[in-house]
Write a protein that holds these residues in place. Structure first.
Motif, mmCIF file in Angstrom:
data_model
loop_
_atom_site.group_PDB
_atom_site.id
_atom_site.type_symbol
_atom_site.label_atom_id
_atom_site.label_comp_id
_atom_site.label_asym_id
_atom_site.label_seq_id
_atom_site.Cartn_x
_atom_site.Cartn_y
_atom_site.Cartn_z
ATOM 1 N N UNK A 1 0.837 -1.206 0.000
ATOM 2 C CA UNK A 1 0.000 0.000 0.000
ATOM 3 C C UNK A 1 0.871 1.254 0.000
ATOM 4 N N UNK A 2 2.060 1.175 0.597
ATOM 5 C CA UNK A 2 2.977 2.318 0.630
ATOM 6 C C UNK A 2 3.497 2.632 -0.766
ATOM 7 N N UNK A 3 3.749 1.596 -1.552
ATOM 8 C CA UNK A 3 4.340 1.803 -2.881
ATOM 9 C C UNK A 3 3.291 1.721 -3.992
ATOM 10 N N UNK B 1 -3.827 7.754 5.507
ATOM 11 C CA UNK B 1 -2.881 8.736 4.959
ATOM 12 C C UNK B 1 -1.485 8.120 4.935
ATOM 13 N N UNK B 2 -0.827 8.222 3.787
ATOM 14 C CA UNK B 2 0.550 7.744 3.651
ATOM 15 C C UNK B 2 1.377 8.890 3.086
ATOM 16 N N UNK B 3 2.183 9.507 3.929
ATOM 17 C CA UNK B 3 3.014 10.629 3.522
ATOM 18 C C UNK B 3 4.428 10.137 3.255
ATOM 19 N N UNK B 4 4.899 10.334 2.030
ATOM 20 C CA UNK B 4 6.277 10.036 1.660
ATOM 21 C C UNK B 4 6.932 11.360 1.316
ATOM 22 N N UNK C 1 -1.383 8.439 -1.480
ATOM 23 C CA UNK C 1 -2.659 7.793 -1.775
ATOM 24 C C UNK C 1 -3.492 8.595 -2.766
ATOM 25 N N UNK C 2 -3.149 9.868 -2.954
ATOM 26 C CA UNK C 2 -3.892 10.717 -3.883
ATOM 27 C C UNK C 2 -3.200 10.867 -5.240
#
Length: 332
Positions: free
Chosen positions: A55-57, A70-73, A79-80
Motif C-alpha cells: 500500500x505504501x508503494x 494517509x501515507x506521507x512520503x 494515496x492521492x
C-alpha cells in the motif's frame, strides 16, 4: 538520527474485494520511518506485513482493493497520486526489494537491460551513461564480473546473485525509502549475512530509511532500530529493538520470542504457538484475535472489545490489556 520523517503512515486500512464484498485485511495501521533508520515489521505469514508495504508503494489493484488513511512520503500523500505520478515515485522516492527475486525479474530480459529500463523511467541519466551506471550498481551490490552478469538472464544466476540484482534495481535511482520484503528468504546463512551487510552499507551511503519485513527475529536483533509486531492486520506492539527483546509485553510478541530457538534454552522441546493466523474472512478487528490461541486465559481477558494501542512507557506501545495478566500455560 534525524527527526525528519521519510514516511508517515496514519490509520491505514486495506480491504480486498472477495465475492463482491470488501473484506478488511489490515486496519488502522500507523508507522513512521526516519532517515538512517531500520524499522522491522515482524509476524507470521498472513499477518498483513506485505499488504501494508504494497500500500505504501501503490501496488494494489484499485479495482479490487480499497486503501484508506494517509501515507506521507517526503510529506506528500501518495494515496492521492495519479497513475502517471506513481510512476515517478516508484524507484525514485521509494524502492522495493521483493521477496522472490526470480519472480520479480523479467525472465526474457538481460540483467543490464532491466536495470537500464529502471534508469530510463526517471530520466536521471543520459543514454551514454546507462552502461556505466549498470556496472557501477552491480559492483555496488557485490556482484563479481559485472560486465558478464549484465549480459546474462535471471535463470543463469544463483539465488543470492538474483537477490543482489533486485537490490541493484531498488537502489538504481537512489531512493530515500527502501522496502525490503523478506530479502533473505531461502538463502543460506552465509549469503543472508552478506545481503544484510549490503543493505546496511547502502543505508550508510545514502542515508536511507528501510522497512524490513521479516519473520526472522535474529535478523531483527542484528539490524533493526525499531520493531513493529503485526498480527491479523494490526500492530500489536511497537518499541525500540532493545526494549522489545528485553521487555516484550503483548502475548503474541512474547510467544514469538519464546518460539525462537536459543542456546540458552535448556529444554529439549521447542515452544510452538498453538493454532494459526485467522483467514481473511475470519478476522474480527474489534478483538485481539491472537487471544483465540491462548484458551487458558480468562474469558473476559480474551473477549476485550476494541483493544487500543497505548503507550505504556516512552516509545513502547502495546495493544489491549491482556499483557497485564498474560502467562504461558506452563507458568505458575
Amino acid at each position: 538520527m534525524s527527526d525528519a520523517k521519510l514516511l508517515v503512515a496514519k490509520n491505514v486500512s486495506v480491504s480486498f474485494k472477495i465475492h463482491g464484498q470488501y473484506v478488511q485485511a489490515i486496519e488502522d495501521v500507523s508507522l513512521s520511518v526516519r532517515p538512517n533508520e531500520v524499522v522491522a515489521l515482524v509476524g507470521e505469514s498472513g499477518s498483513g506485513k506485505s499488504t501494508f508495504a504494497t500500500s505504501i508503494i501503490g501496488l494494489h489493484d484499485l479495482t479490487l482493493t480499497q486503501v484508506t488513511g494517509q501515507i506521507l512520503v517526503n510529506q506528500r500523500d501518495v494515496l492521492n497520486l495519479a497513475p502517471a505520478e506513481w510512476t515517478q515515485v516508484r524507484g525514485a522516492e521509494i524502492g522495493m526489494i521483493f521477496q522472490d527475486p526470480l519472480a520479480a525479474l523479467n525472465p526474457l530480459m538481460k540483467i543490464g537491460d532491466q536495470i537500464k529500463e529502471a534508469l530510463a523511467v526517471h530520466d536521471v541519466y543520459q543514454e551514454p551513461q546507462y552502461n556505466d551506471r549498470v556496472i557501477e550498481l552491480l559492483n555496488q551490490v557485490g556482484i563479481p564480473f559485472p560486465e558478464r552478469v549484465a549480459n546474462e538472464f535471471p535463470h543463469q544466476l544463483s539465488g543470492g546473485m538474483r537477490q543482489r540484482v533486485v537490490i541493484a534495481l531498488a537502489i538504481a535511482n537512489k531512493p530515500k525509502l527502501i522496502i525490503a520484503d523478506e530479502p533473505t528468504t531461502a538463502l543460506d546463512a552465509t549469503i543472508q549475512a552478506q545481503i544484510l551487510d549490503l543493505l546496511q552499507d547502502i543505508q550508510a551511503e545514502n542515508g536511507a530509511g528501510i522497512i524490513l519485513i521479516t519473520h526472522d527475529l535474529s535478523v531483527v536483533a542484528e539490524v533493526a532500530d525499531r520493531v513493529a509486531v503485526m498480527y491479523a492486520g494490526q500492530i500489536v506492539e511497537e518499541a525500540e529493538v532493545g526494549e522489545l527483546f528485553a521487555n516484550p509485553k503483548h502475548p503474541y510478541t512474547r510467544s514469538l520470542l519464546r518460539s525462537n530457538p536459543s542456546l540458552d534454552n535448556e529444554s529439549d522441546e521447542l515452544y510452538v504457538i498453538q493454532g494459526t493466523v485467522p483467514g481473511l474472512t475470519h478476522i474480527d478487528h474489534h478483538r485481539d484475535m491472537f487471544l483465540d490461541r491462548t484458551p487458558w486465559l480468562p474469558e473476559d481477558v480474551r473477549q476485550e472489545v476494541d483493544p487500543k494501542l497505548a503507550e505504556i512507557t516512552p516509545g513502547h506501545w502495546v495493544r489491549g490489556n491482556a499483557w497485564r495478566v498474560f502467562k504461558f500455560a506452563d507458568e505458575d
